[in-house]
Design a protein around this motif. Structure first.
Motif, short mmCIF file in Angstrom:
data_model
loop_
_atom_site.label_atom_id
_atom_site.label_comp_id
_atom_site.label_asym_id
_atom_site.label_seq_id
_atom_site.Cartn_x
_atom_site.Cartn_y
_atom_site.Cartn_z
N ASP A 1 0.82 -1.22 0.00
CA ASP A 1 0.00 0.00 0.00
C ASP A 1 0.85 1.26 0.00
N GLN A 2 1.98 1.22 0.66
CA GLN A 2 2.83 2.41 0.77
C GLN A 2 3.89 2.39 -0.33
N ARG A 3 3.87 3.43 -1.17
CA ARG A 3 4.82 3.54 -2.29
C ARG A 3 5.89 4.56 -1.95
N HIS A 4 7.14 4.15 -2.03
CA HIS A 4 8.29 5.01 -1.76
C HIS A 4 9.09 5.16 -3.04
N ALA A 5 10.11 5.98 -3.02
CA ALA A 5 10.96 6.15 -4.20
C ALA A 5 11.60 4.83 -4.60
N TRP A 6 11.87 3.97 -3.61
CA TRP A 6 12.54 2.70 -3.86
C TRP A 6 11.58 1.54 -4.09
N GLY A 7 10.29 1.78 -3.97
CA GLY A 7 9.31 0.73 -4.19
C GLY A 7 8.28 0.66 -3.08
N TYR A 8 7.58 -0.45 -2.98
CA TYR A 8 6.51 -0.63 -2.01
C TYR A 8 7.03 -1.32 -0.74
N GLY A 9 6.47 -0.93 0.40
CA GLY A 9 6.84 -1.58 1.65
C GLY A 9 6.45 -0.75 2.85
N CYS A 10 6.55 -1.38 4.03
CA CYS A 10 6.18 -0.70 5.27
C CYS A 10 7.15 0.44 5.59
N GLY A 11 8.41 0.29 5.16
CA GLY A 11 9.39 1.34 5.37
C GLY A 11 10.22 1.19 6.63
N ASP A 12 9.84 0.28 7.55
CA ASP A 12 10.61 0.18 8.79
C ASP A 12 11.04 -1.24 9.18
N CYS A 13 10.70 -2.24 8.39
CA CYS A 13 11.23 -3.57 8.66
C CYS A 13 12.68 -3.61 8.14
N PRO A 14 13.48 -4.58 8.57
CA PRO A 14 14.88 -4.62 8.14
C PRO A 14 15.05 -4.67 6.63
N ALA A 15 14.18 -5.39 5.92
CA ALA A 15 14.31 -5.49 4.47
C ALA A 15 14.06 -4.15 3.81
N CYS A 16 13.03 -3.44 4.27
CA CYS A 16 12.73 -2.11 3.72
C CYS A 16 13.86 -1.13 4.01
N GLU A 17 14.39 -1.20 5.22
CA GLU A 17 15.45 -0.27 5.59
C GLU A 17 16.69 -0.47 4.73
N LEU A 18 17.09 -1.72 4.50
CA LEU A 18 18.24 -1.99 3.65
C LEU A 18 18.00 -1.49 2.23
N ARG A 19 16.81 -1.78 1.71
CA ARG A 19 16.49 -1.39 0.34
C ARG A 19 16.46 0.13 0.21
N ALA A 20 15.87 0.81 1.16
CA ALA A 20 15.75 2.27 1.11
C ALA A 20 17.11 2.94 1.20
N VAL A 21 17.94 2.49 2.13
CA VAL A 21 19.27 3.09 2.29
C VAL A 21 20.10 2.87 1.02
N GLY A 22 20.04 1.66 0.49
CA GLY A 22 20.80 1.38 -0.72
C GLY A 22 20.35 2.22 -1.90
N TYR A 23 19.03 2.35 -2.04
CA TYR A 23 18.51 3.17 -3.14
C TYR A 23 18.93 4.62 -2.97
N GLY A 24 18.84 5.13 -1.75
CA GLY A 24 19.20 6.51 -1.51
C GLY A 24 20.68 6.78 -1.83
N GLU A 25 21.55 5.84 -1.42
CA GLU A 25 22.98 6.00 -1.70
C GLU A 25 23.25 5.94 -3.20
N TRP A 26 22.57 5.01 -3.88
CA TRP A 26 22.76 4.90 -5.32
C TRP A 26 22.23 6.12 -6.06
N ALA A 27 21.05 6.60 -5.69
CA ALA A 27 20.44 7.74 -6.36
C ALA A 27 21.23 9.03 -6.14
N ALA A 28 21.98 9.09 -5.02
CA ALA A 28 22.73 10.30 -4.71
C ALA A 28 24.08 10.37 -5.42
N ARG A 29 24.45 9.27 -6.08
CA ARG A 29 25.73 9.27 -6.78
C ARG A 29 25.70 10.25 -7.96
N PRO A 30 26.85 10.90 -8.22
CA PRO A 30 26.91 11.84 -9.36
C PRO A 30 26.80 11.11 -10.69
#
Length: 239
Positions: A210-239
């Motif tokens: 139900d919850q859509r984030h920049a990195w995809g769908y998920g609750c946003g606070d389980c370990p799997a979501c946290e890993l995916r979100a941090v990784g996406y953020g680091e990748w997206a921030a690269r020049p």
């Protein structure tokens, strides 16, 4: 494990959950091998929505490139719900996601990858497939001991002995961070593959679509979501 590179004469079986890692591995395999089949495991996981997501990922992956569509073979689903009941965890039962007395997360399903690889090896043997491909990673992971390189290499040796023939297990994400996994998807399939993984794959342990984030769908606070979100953020921030 052995990095065998591109080989149009080799076939592969991808352990395919429908999550970010296995979706990237499927694209990696389709880019290398003549024939690629997939196998999914129903072990009674609470986030069973991944069993639906994997079908959409497969279909959309085949639509990205004609050569991928030509190489993508059948999908297989194995019922391991009995094993899931034995290996109860926060992924298969209503339990809090936290660290247990051993310091392992309660989402750890004892022996999961060992069981998956054994079943996949039997299936590959009967299907005439040469290589197993899995998304195990010891760099950015949730602390599961059966994701470590040593574990996978030991399983490859044991299965080779048990089947009386060499068995190759490829783990292209083993040494990658989640950020580097996003970068690998970008290199393999460009923005269309990244968009597919964001939109169609499923990683959230709670099965939240139900919850859509920049990195995809998920609750946003389980370990799997946290890993995916941090990784996406680091990748997206690269020049």
């Amino acid at each position: 494990m052995s990095e065998i590179g591109q080989n149009p004469e080799i076939s592969a079986l991808v352990l395919f959950s429908g999550g970010q890692d296995s979706a990237t591995c499927l694209a990696w395999a389709l880019d290398r091998f003549a024939r690629v089949e997939t196998v999914g495991f129903d072990y009674g996981q609470r986030h069973a929505v991944e069993m639906e997501a994997r079908l959409e990922v497969r279909a959309r992956m085949a639509a990205l490139r004609k050569d991928w569509a030509d190489r993508l073979g059948p999908d297989h689903v194995v019922d391991l719900t009995g094993y899931g009941r034995i290996a109860e965890s926060a992924l298969t039962a209503e339990r809090a996601i936290e660290l247990d007395a051993r310091g392992l997360p309660t989402t750890f399903v004892p022996g999961r990858n060992l069981v998956f690889l054994t079943v996949a090896a039997a299936l590959a043997d009967r299907r005439g497939l040469d290589v197993l491909v899995g998304g195990m990673c010891e760099t950015d992971y949730s602390g599961y001991p059966d994701c470590r390189r040593d574990t996978i290499e030991a399983m490859a040796r044991a299965l080779s002995l048990g089947l009386d023939k060499p068995l190759v297990i490829e783990t292209p994400l083993m040494a990658l961070t989640k950020s580097e996994t996003w970068a690998l998807a970008q290199r393999i399939g460009g923005p269309p593959l990244v968009d597919l993984i964001v939109e169609a794959s499923h990683t959230c342990y709670r099965g939240d679509r139900d919850q859509r984030h920049a990195w995809g769908y998920g609750c946003g606070d389980c370990p799997a979501c946290e890993l995916r979100a941090v990784g996406y953020g680091e990748w997206a921030a690269r020049p």
